[in-house]
Structures are given as C-alpha cells and as structure tokens.
Motif scaffolding. Structure first.
Motif, PDB file in Angstrom:
ATOM      1  N   PHE A  20       0.833  -1.202   0.000  1.00 17.08           N
ATOM      2  CA  PHE A  20       0.000   0.000   0.000  1.00 17.08           C
ATOM      3  C   PHE A  20       0.870   1.255   0.000  1.00 17.08           C
ATOM      4  O   PHE A  20       0.631   2.196  -0.770  1.00 17.08           O
ATOM      5  N   VAL A  21       1.872   1.274   0.856  1.00 19.83           N
ATOM      6  CA  VAL A  21       2.792   2.418   0.916  1.00 19.83           C
ATOM      7  C   VAL A  21       3.518   2.573  -0.417  1.00 19.83           C
ATOM      8  O   VAL A  21       3.650   3.685  -0.941  1.00 19.83           O
ATOM      9  N   ALA A  22       3.972   1.459  -0.995  1.00 22.64           N
ATOM     10  CA  ALA A  22       4.677   1.515  -2.280  1.00 22.64           C
ATOM     11  C   ALA A  22       3.753   2.024  -3.388  1.00 22.64           C
ATOM     12  O   ALA A  22       4.177   2.793  -4.253  1.00 22.64           O
ATOM     13  N   GLU A  23       2.496   1.623  -3.356  1.00 20.95           N
ATOM     14  CA  GLU A  23       1.537   2.120  -4.352  1.00 20.95           C
ATOM     15  C   GLU A  23       1.374   3.624  -4.224  1.00 20.95           C
ATOM     16  O   GLU A  23       1.358   4.354  -5.218  1.00 20.95           O
ATOM     17  N   TYR A  24       1.266   4.094  -3.002  1.00 14.37           N
ATOM     18  CA  TYR A  24       1.181   5.546  -2.779  1.00 14.37           C
ATOM     19  C   TYR A  24       2.433   6.237  -3.320  1.00 14.37           C
ATOM     20  O   TYR A  24       2.333   7.242  -4.031  1.00 14.37           O
ATOM     21  N   GLN A  25       3.600   5.701  -2.989  1.00 14.43           N
ATOM     22  CA  GLN A  25       4.848   6.325  -3.429  1.00 14.43           C
ATOM     23  C   GLN A  25       4.944   6.352  -4.955  1.00 14.43           C
ATOM     24  O   GLN A  25       5.346   7.364  -5.534  1.00 14.43           O
ATOM     25  N   GLN A  26       4.570   5.258  -5.612  1.00 15.39           N
ATOM     26  CA  GLN A  26       4.617   5.215  -7.073  1.00 15.39           C
ATOM     27  C   GLN A  26       3.653   6.230  -7.686  1.00 15.39           C
ATOM     28  O   GLN A  26       4.000   6.933  -8.632  1.00 15.39           O
ATOM     29  N   THR A  27       2.457   6.294  -7.147  1.00 16.49           N
ATOM     30  CA  THR A  27       1.469   7.235  -7.671  1.00 16.49           C
ATOM     31  C   THR A  27       1.945   8.664  -7.462  1.00 16.49           C
ATOM     32  O   THR A  27       1.801   9.515  -8.348  1.00 16.49           O
ATOM     33  N   LYS A  28       2.533   8.949  -6.315  1.00 14.95           N
ATOM     34  CA  LYS A  28       3.046  10.293  -6.015  1.00 14.95           C
ATOM     35  C   LYS A  28       4.166  10.662  -6.997  1.00 14.95           C
ATOM     36  O   LYS A  28       4.203  11.787  -7.504  1.00 14.95           O
ATOM     37  N   ILE A  29       5.065   9.741  -7.260  1.00 12.26           N
ATOM     38  CA  ILE A  29       6.158   9.993  -8.202  1.00 12.26           C
ATOM     39  C   ILE A  29       5.591  10.309  -9.583  1.00 12.26           C
ATOM     40  O   ILE A  29       5.985  11.287 -10.228  1.00 12.26           O
ATOM     41  N   ARG A  30       4.658   9.495 -10.040  1.00 11.50           N
ATOM     42  CA  ARG A  30       4.062   9.704 -11.359  1.00 11.50           C
ATOM     43  C   ARG A  30       3.291  11.031 -11.409  1.00 11.50           C
ATOM     44  O   ARG A  30       3.343  11.752 -12.406  1.00 11.50           O
ATOM     45  N   TYR A  31       2.582  11.340 -10.342  1.00  9.76           N
ATOM     46  CA  TYR A  31       1.824  12.593 -10.271  1.00  9.76           C
ATOM     47  C   TYR A  31       2.768  13.794 -10.380  1.00  9.76           C
ATOM     48  O   TYR A  31       2.513  14.726 -11.147  1.00  9.76           O
ATOM     49  N   GLU A  32       3.835  13.779  -9.603  1.00  9.85           N
ATOM     50  CA  GLU A  32       4.779  14.909  -9.606  1.00  9.85           C
ATOM     51  C   GLU A  32       5.442  15.082 -10.976  1.00  9.85           C
ATOM     52  O   GLU A  32       5.641  16.202 -11.439  1.00  9.85           O
ATOM     53  N   LYS A  33       5.789  13.973 -11.630  1.00  5.40           N
ATOM     54  CA  LYS A  33       6.397  14.056 -12.958  1.00  5.40           C
ATOM     55  C   LYS A  33       5.397  14.580 -13.987  1.00  5.40           C
ATOM     56  O   LYS A  33       5.753  15.401 -14.847  1.00  5.40           O
ATOM     57  N   LEU A  34       4.152  14.132 -13.904  1.00  8.12           N
ATOM     58  CA  LEU A  34       3.129  14.613 -14.821  1.00  8.12           C
ATOM     59  C   LEU A  34       2.871  16.095 -14.605  1.00  8.12           C
ATOM     60  O   LEU A  34       2.760  16.868 -15.562  1.00  8.12           O
ATOM     61  N   LYS A  35       2.791  16.508 -13.366  1.00  7.27           N
ATOM     62  CA  LYS A  35       2.572  17.921 -13.034  1.00  7.27           C
ATOM     63  C   LYS A  35       3.711  18.790 -13.588  1.00  7.27           C
ATOM     64  O   LYS A  35       3.462  19.833 -14.210  1.00  7.27           O
ATOM     65  N   ALA A  36       4.939  18.359 -13.381  1.00  7.63           N
ATOM     66  CA  ALA A  36       6.090  19.117 -13.874  1.00  7.63           C
ATOM     67  C   ALA A  36       6.072  19.189 -15.401  1.00  7.63           C
ATOM     68  O   ALA A  36       6.364  20.245 -15.987  1.00  7.63           O
ATOM     69  N   PHE A  37       5.716  18.090 -16.050  1.00  7.74           N
ATOM     70  CA  PHE A  37       5.653  18.075 -17.510  1.00  7.74           C
ATOM     71  C   PHE A  37       4.586  19.044 -18.014  1.00  7.74           C
ATOM     72  O   PHE A  37       4.833  19.837 -18.928  1.00  7.74           O
ATOM     73  N   CYS A  38       3.416  18.983 -17.419  1.00  5.12           N
ATOM     74  CA  CYS A  38       2.333  19.888 -17.824  1.00  5.12           C
ATOM     75  C   CYS A  38       2.733  21.344 -17.614  1.00  5.12           C
ATOM     76  O   CYS A  38       2.443  22.203 -18.457  1.00  5.12           O
ATOM     77  N   ASN A  39       3.404  21.617 -16.515  1.00  8.66           N
ATOM     78  CA  ASN A  39       3.870  22.980 -16.259  1.00  8.66           C
ATOM     79  C   ASN A  39       4.870  23.439 -17.322  1.00  8.66           C
ATOM     80  O   ASN A  39       4.846  24.590 -17.755  1.00  8.66           O
ATOM     81  N   CYS A  40       5.741  22.536 -17.767  1.00  5.75           N
ATOM     82  CA  CYS A  40       6.706  22.868 -18.828  1.00  5.75           C
ATOM     83  C   CYS A  40       5.997  23.167 -20.139  1.00  5.75           C
ATOM     84  O   CYS A  40       6.360  24.113 -20.843  1.00  5.75           O
TER      85      CYS A  40
END
Length: 91
Positions: A20-40
């Motif tokens: 469960f913790v790993a799923e949260y961490q993976q989703t958070k990583i993907r979310y942050e990368k997507l957010k940064a990409f969209c901002n770019c």
C-alpha cells in the motif's frame, strides 16, 4: 524524492501494508512528474517557445493529473499510518 525503481521491493512484499505504501509512493512519483511536464508545456506555450513533445492534448494530461491527485488524497492518510507503523516496527 524516491524513484520508481526504489519502490519495487515494497510492491513485491507479502505485507499488504508495505504494498500500500509503495503504491502511494509510485502514484506520487508519477503525479509529480506529470505535473512538472504539464507545467513545462504551459510555460513554453506562454513564452512562445517550443513545447516538449507530447501526443496527448494538455487538457487530457491535466485531467489525468487531477484524478491522480484525488486518488493520492485518498491514499495518503492510510499510507502515512502504515508507513509510521512500519518505521516504528524497525526502530
């Protein structure tokens, strides 16, 4: 911030709390990368410079980001509880 490869052991764990913790961490990583990409993409559009390559419309990417954020908001409280319990167990 962790990388996806750092969460593999947690996803393979036999302990559902660690998964469960790993799923949260993976989703958070993907979310942050997507957010940064969209901002770019948005910054390049505003500056009139070349945008990073993307095949999906920005609106679709932002919608994905929105729902990933909502999912994270549901995962975070439980993930934090499991993570604290895991850290306490190993202290």
């Amino acid at each position: 911030m962790k990388e996806l490869k750092d969460t593999v052991d947690g996803m393979l764990s036999t302990d559902y709390k660690e998964r469960f913790v790993a799923e949260y961490q993976q989703t958070k990583i993907r979310y942050e990368k997507l957010k940064a990409f969209c901002n770019c993409v948005e910054a390049a559009a505003m500056a009139g410079t070349e945008q990073p390559k993307h095949d999906c419309p920005l609106e679709l990417l932002r919608t994905q980001q929105k729902y990933m954020g909502l999912y994270l908001a549901q995962l975070e409280p439980v993930s934090y509880t499991h993570l604290r319990a895991h850290e306490t167990r190993h202290d």
